[in-house]
Design a protein around this motif. Structure first.
Motif, mmCIF file in Angstrom:
data_model
loop_
_atom_site.group_PDB
_atom_site.id
_atom_site.type_symbol
_atom_site.label_atom_id
_atom_site.label_comp_id
_atom_site.label_asym_id
_atom_site.label_seq_id
_atom_site.Cartn_x
_atom_site.Cartn_y
_atom_site.Cartn_z
ATOM 1 N N PHE A 74 -6.340 -78.769 23.188
ATOM 2 C CA PHE A 74 -5.579 -79.784 22.672
ATOM 3 C C PHE A 74 -6.129 -81.131 23.554
ATOM 4 C CE2 PHE A 74 -1.743 -77.882 20.650
ATOM 5 C CZ PHE A 74 -1.133 -78.296 20.239
ATOM 6 N N LYS A 75 -6.374 -80.761 24.579
ATOM 7 C CA LYS A 75 -7.276 -81.615 25.194
ATOM 8 C C LYS A 75 -8.914 -82.116 24.743
ATOM 9 C CE LYS A 75 -8.732 -83.443 29.206
ATOM 10 N NZ LYS A 75 -9.028 -82.495 31.210
ATOM 11 N N ALA A 76 -8.723 -81.403 23.946
ATOM 12 C CA ALA A 76 -10.511 -81.456 23.575
ATOM 13 C C ALA A 76 -10.489 -81.847 22.117
ATOM 14 C CB ALA A 76 -11.219 -79.726 23.831
ATOM 15 N N GLU A 77 -9.599 -81.384 21.525
ATOM 16 C CA GLU A 77 -9.121 -82.606 20.222
ATOM 17 C C GLU A 77 -8.942 -83.434 20.947
ATOM 18 O OE1 GLU A 77 -10.196 -80.839 17.168
ATOM 19 O OE2 GLU A 77 -11.199 -79.313 18.186
ATOM 20 N N LEU A 78 -7.507 -83.853 21.714
ATOM 21 C CA LEU A 78 -6.914 -85.334 21.314
ATOM 22 C C LEU A 78 -7.196 -85.681 22.812
ATOM 23 C CD1 LEU A 78 -3.654 -83.373 19.980
ATOM 24 C CD2 LEU A 78 -5.358 -84.906 18.948
ATOM 25 N N GLY A 79 -7.889 -85.150 23.624
ATOM 26 C CA GLY A 79 -7.825 -86.077 24.980
ATOM 27 C C GLY A 79 -6.895 -85.734 26.158
ATOM 28 N N LEU A 85 0.752 -83.660 25.302
ATOM 29 C CA LEU A 85 1.792 -83.208 24.269
ATOM 30 C C LEU A 85 1.510 -81.445 24.255
ATOM 31 C CD1 LEU A 85 2.371 -83.620 21.060
ATOM 32 C CD2 LEU A 85 0.390 -83.536 19.905
ATOM 33 N N ALA A 86 1.132 -81.120 24.540
ATOM 34 C CA ALA A 86 0.531 -79.541 24.419
ATOM 35 C C ALA A 86 1.623 -79.280 25.960
ATOM 36 C CB ALA A 86 -0.855 -78.780 25.233
ATOM 37 N N LEU A 87 1.763 -79.677 26.694
ATOM 38 C CA LEU A 87 2.424 -79.952 27.806
ATOM 39 C C LEU A 87 4.042 -79.312 27.372
ATOM 40 C CD1 LEU A 87 0.925 -81.296 30.749
ATOM 41 C CD2 LEU A 87 1.518 -78.951 30.692
ATOM 42 N N LEU A 88 4.249 -80.849 26.145
ATOM 43 C CA LEU A 88 5.664 -80.656 25.452
ATOM 44 C C LEU A 88 6.222 -80.079 24.510
ATOM 45 C CD1 LEU A 88 5.938 -84.371 24.811
ATOM 46 C CD2 LEU A 88 7.686 -83.657 27.028
ATOM 47 N N ILE A 89 4.838 -79.285 23.534
ATOM 48 C CA ILE A 89 4.779 -78.390 23.049
ATOM 49 C C ILE A 89 5.431 -76.855 23.824
ATOM 50 C CG2 ILE A 89 3.766 -76.683 21.080
ATOM 51 C CD1 ILE A 89 2.731 -79.314 20.429
ATOM 52 N N LEU A 90 4.854 -76.571 24.913
ATOM 53 C CA LEU A 90 4.901 -75.074 25.588
ATOM 54 C C LEU A 90 6.524 -75.158 25.939
ATOM 55 C CD1 LEU A 90 1.595 -75.139 27.578
ATOM 56 C CD2 LEU A 90 2.489 -73.670 25.418
ATOM 57 N N ARG A 91 6.811 -76.424 26.849
ATOM 58 C CA ARG A 91 8.492 -76.299 27.828
ATOM 59 C C ARG A 91 9.013 -76.254 25.920
ATOM 60 N NH1 ARG A 91 9.852 -81.210 30.669
ATOM 61 N NH2 ARG A 91 10.408 -82.720 28.414
ATOM 62 N N ALA A 92 8.873 -76.623 25.163
ATOM 63 C CA ALA A 92 9.744 -76.150 23.971
ATOM 64 C C ALA A 92 10.068 -74.467 23.628
ATOM 65 C CB ALA A 92 9.536 -76.906 22.580
ATOM 66 N N GLY A 93 8.807 -73.967 23.379
ATOM 67 C CA GLY A 93 8.724 -72.463 24.191
ATOM 68 C C GLY A 93 9.524 -72.031 24.244
ATOM 69 N N ARG A 94 9.131 -72.083 25.488
ATOM 70 C CA ARG A 94 9.841 -71.441 26.923
ATOM 71 C C ARG A 94 10.603 -72.240 27.469
ATOM 72 N NH1 ARG A 94 7.202 -74.949 30.536
ATOM 73 N NH2 ARG A 94 4.744 -74.735 30.072
ATOM 74 N N GLY A 95 11.067 -73.411 27.943
ATOM 75 C CA GLY A 95 11.799 -74.049 28.996
ATOM 76 C C GLY A 95 11.048 -74.701 29.725
#
Length: 97
Positions: A74-79, A85-95
């Motif tokens: 995500f960092k490579a693609e979006l800075g 954004l990736a941190l939020l997505i990961l948290r949504a899946g694992r809590g």
């Protein structure tokens, strides 16, 4: 009070063709938002299932190397915003950790 003072404000800041174009663009944005929400929920569900399967097989719920891989992508693609954004997505899946 004059008529201009009580007339509703133009909330788009545009008139005529530009207002129509803004409405079209906002309709498309709304459609994209709906897709993002649907995909967000689907991804979270799949991630939760991966964690459950991993635990049932005797492993850990989380795999930090996989999370780092996702963060880097995500960092490579979006800075830097991609990292957040990736941190939020990961948290949504694992809590929360």
């Amino acid at each position: 009070m004059n008529a201009a003072a009580i007339a509703p404000a133009n909330t788009t800041g545009a008139t005529g063709e530009s207002a129509d174009r803004i409405a079209e663009l906002r309709t498309r944005i709304n459609s994209i938002d709906e897709q993002i929400i649907r995909l967000w929920r689907e991804r979270a569900s799949l991630s939760q299932e991966v964690g459950s399967v991993r635990v049932a097989a005797g492993g850990t719920r989380l795999m930090l190397s996989r999370e780092r891989e996702i963060l880097e992508q995500f960092k490579a693609e979006l800075g830097e915003d991609g990292t957040q954004l990736a941190l939020l997505i990961l948290r949504a899946g694992r809590g929360r950790l």
